[in-house]
Design an enzyme around this catalytic site. Structure first.
Site, PDB file in Angstrom:
ATOM      1  N   GLY A 101       0.858  -1.184   0.000  1.00 36.81           N
ATOM      2  CA  GLY A 101       0.000   0.000   0.000  1.00 36.81           C
ATOM      3  C   GLY A 101       0.889   1.228   0.000  1.00 36.81           C
ATOM      4  N   CYS A 102       0.338   2.381   0.446  1.00 40.35           N
ATOM      5  CA  CYS A 102       1.165   3.589   0.355  1.00 40.35           C
ATOM      6  C   CYS A 102       1.962   3.851   1.635  1.00 40.35           C
ATOM      7  CB  CYS A 102       0.326   4.793  -0.045  1.00 40.35           C
ATOM      8  SG  CYS A 102      -0.914   5.250   1.153  1.00 40.35           S
ATOM      9  N   ILE A 103       1.572   3.226   2.742  1.00 38.61           N
ATOM     10  CA  ILE A 103       2.382   3.399   3.960  1.00 38.61           C
ATOM     11  C   ILE A 103       2.717   2.041   4.559  1.00 38.61           C
ATOM     12  CG2 ILE A 103       1.665   5.711   4.601  1.00 38.61           C
ATOM     13  CD1 ILE A 103      -0.299   4.467   6.588  1.00 38.61           C
TER      14      ILE A 103
ATOM     15  N   SER B 296      -0.407   6.469  -6.012  1.00 38.60           N
ATOM     16  CA  SER B 296      -1.670   6.406  -5.288  1.00 38.60           C
ATOM     17  C   SER B 296      -2.764   7.063  -6.115  1.00 38.60           C
ATOM     18  CB  SER B 296      -1.555   7.127  -3.944  1.00 38.60           C
ATOM     19  OG  SER B 296      -0.846   6.342  -3.031  1.00 38.60           O
ATOM     20  N   PRO B 352       7.279   6.771   2.325  1.00 32.72           N
ATOM     21  CA  PRO B 352       7.024   7.849   3.295  1.00 32.72           C
ATOM     22  C   PRO B 352       7.971   7.726   4.492  1.00 32.72           C
ATOM     23  CG  PRO B 352       4.974   6.760   2.674  1.00 32.72           C
ATOM     24  CD  PRO B 352       6.092   5.931   2.133  1.00 32.72           C
TER      25      PRO B 352
END
Lengths: 103, 412
Positions: A101-103, B296, B352
């Protein structure tokens, strides 16, 4: 970090995924399969592993759905081949990144 | 006269129309097509169920944001014929194009999973990715007495991948505030290997799940929603019981993409990751959720892409080479509940990490770390969206290309 797999020193991330696909070979796949509790790789396993590597090469995002429609296997068989997190385990054996996912 | 046609007047299509009206040469006519009258502020769908936002705060007329001088057509798209350079509308009208921008977004497709849209749909099985779903869930939560709440992702990719986790965090706060947290068991079910999948985020954020008492079921690929027994069933026959299921169904590109033969198996258009040109047709460009690029699916991504794509449309019509300017940059607030929030800033290759944003070393926003100020940022963003982002007014300090400055990046 570095890890010795099948007698070779390989660059892997903290979860044991290969960082450099050029270091991958079949003996490494076989060793990771044992560590992941998959055991000996059959032709059916190799068909999936090869398909995953082709998708990665073409920069296609990997999903269970795509595999199910690939003609290589169906989702039920995929689970039977790589029980307990099939995409996570099969990508590790194939020497490519796991889906994230993104994190 | 030359024709540029934009399919879709959502975030991406609206931003492109605002950029291009100022920059395209006078001999170009811009047409925008969209069937829906209402522009939804989709990040608000996360807050509507918890009565944090009202219905009126998340919707405005689409027309209001499409600039004057654009030929705006409110109609359904039948299909695109890339060979003929034509868009066929449902009414039978044909639009010819010299350049086409596909900005048709992504939508939920609950019909993809057996039983998901069954007898429980919008009764005890809800989505919060549509206005209706979010509103119906709000009404249900207002009187819910508690039980097993399951927050679930069907399969990737989904729009705003962090939204379901934010939903679980906000649910924890909501039930605490109502004095009924002990009556609710929250379980987060994901097809991925965990709630967090990137190394730094996993290390820094796992505490949130313990702190909020959220159970995790990972590597769960749903095969069926069993409405009668109220269970999610996976392909390897695992079962997760629910009293209230909040699911993110399969996300797919618009059905007009399928009818046009332009998409992949999820109706997303194969697109160059850096130039945003269609891989198959030189004069077709793709932006926002409609692409298959591994960024995303988020408004911030569309915002950054819009700047790159504007440059490339101008390059294309002047026969200049396209710039590989898009780096996968995304910038997203994450609500963590109790009036706190986080911010993440990342791209195709940089995960991130923590740090400060947008001014390196100063902030005022903190990356990958909870703060009240970050929460204020997310709340302020609704105003920025309606008043700056859609109108393509530049946001100070925030550039399309991700900056490494102010980020704590491990160099090992």
């Amino acid at each position: 970090m570095e890890k010795v797999i099948a007698g070779k020193t390989i660059n892997v991330n903290e979860e044991g995924y290969l960082l450099d696909f050029d270091q991958w070979d079949k003996s490494i796949a076989e060793q990771i399969a044992i560590e992941e509790g998959i055991g000996e790789l059959t032709d059916r396993h190799w068909a999936v592993v090869t398909w995953l590597q082709e998708q990665e090469k073409n920069k296609v995002a990997l999903t269970i759905r795509k595999l199910g429609k690939s003609g290589v296997t169906d989702i039920k068989e995929f689970y039977a081949l790589f029980p307990g997190g099939p995409l996570k385990k099969a990508t590790k054996i194939a020497g490519i990144k796991k889906p994230v996912g993104c994190i | 006269m030359k024709n540029l046609v934009i399919l879709g007047a959502g975030s991406a299509g609206t931003m492109m129309s605002n950029h291009l009206i100022k920059k395209l040469p006078k001999n170009w006519k811009i047409t925008v097509v969209d069937k829906d009258k209402v522009h939804y502020y989709q990040p608000g769908f996360l807050f509507l169920p918890f009565d944090i936002y009202t219905e009126d705060q998340v919707k405005k007329p689409k027309k209001k944001f499409v600039p004057k001088g654009i030929n705006y057509i409110e109609e359904s798209i039948d299909r695109v014929s890339a060979e003929e350079n034509l868009v066929y509308l449902e009414s039978g009208q044909k639009l010819s194009f010299d350049v086409l921008i596909v900005a048709t977004g992504s939508q939920i497709a609950p019909g993809e999973i057996d039983g998901m849209q069954g007898s429980g749909w919008h009764k005890d099985v809800f989505d919060f990715y549509t206005f209706e779903g979010s509103k119906n869930l709000r009404d249900y939560l207002r009187t819910w007495q508690g039980g097993k709440m399951v927050v679930h992702i069907t399969e990737m990719p989904i729009k705003c991948p962090v939204a379901p986790l934010e939903f679980a965090f906000l649910a924890d706060s909501y039930f605490k505030k109502k004095g009924m947290r002990e009556k609710v068991e929250i379980t987060y079910v994901t097809p991925l290997s965990g709630a967090f999948t990137k190394p730094t985020a996993t290390k820094k954020l796992n505490y949130l799940l313990d702190e909020k008492n959220i159970n995790i079921v990972s590597d769960f690929n749903v095969m069926q929603v069993d409405n009668e027994n109220k269970k999610l069933v996976s392909y390897d026959d695992m079962k997760v019981p629910y009293d209230l299921l909040v699911t993110v169904p399969t996300n797919m590109g618009d059905t007009c993409i399928e009818r046009s033969g332009l998409g992949d198996d999820l109706n997303f258009v194969p697109t160059n990751h850096h130039t945003l040109q269609s891989l198959e047709h030189n004069n077709i460009f793709v932006i926002g959720d409609a692409t298959n690029v591994p960024a995303s699916k988020a408004g911030s991504v569309a915002h950054f892409q819009a700047e790159v794509l504007t440059e490339n449309i101008l390059n294309f019509i002047q026969d200049k080479p396209l710039v590989p300017g898009f780096d996968g940059h995304a910038n997203c607030f994450i609500e963590t509940g109790n009036n706190k929030g986080m911010l993440i800033d990342f791209n195709y290759t940089q995960e991130p990490v923590d740090g400060t944003f947008p001014i390196p070393g100063i902030g005022p926003l903190k990356l990958l770390k909870e703060s009240w100020f970050n929460h204020l940022g997310k709340m302020a963003f609704r105003w920025i969206y309606w008043n700056m982002l859609l109108k393509s007014i530049p946001i100070p300090f925030v550039k399309p290309k991700m900056s490494l400055k102010g980020k704590n990046i491990k160099t090992n």
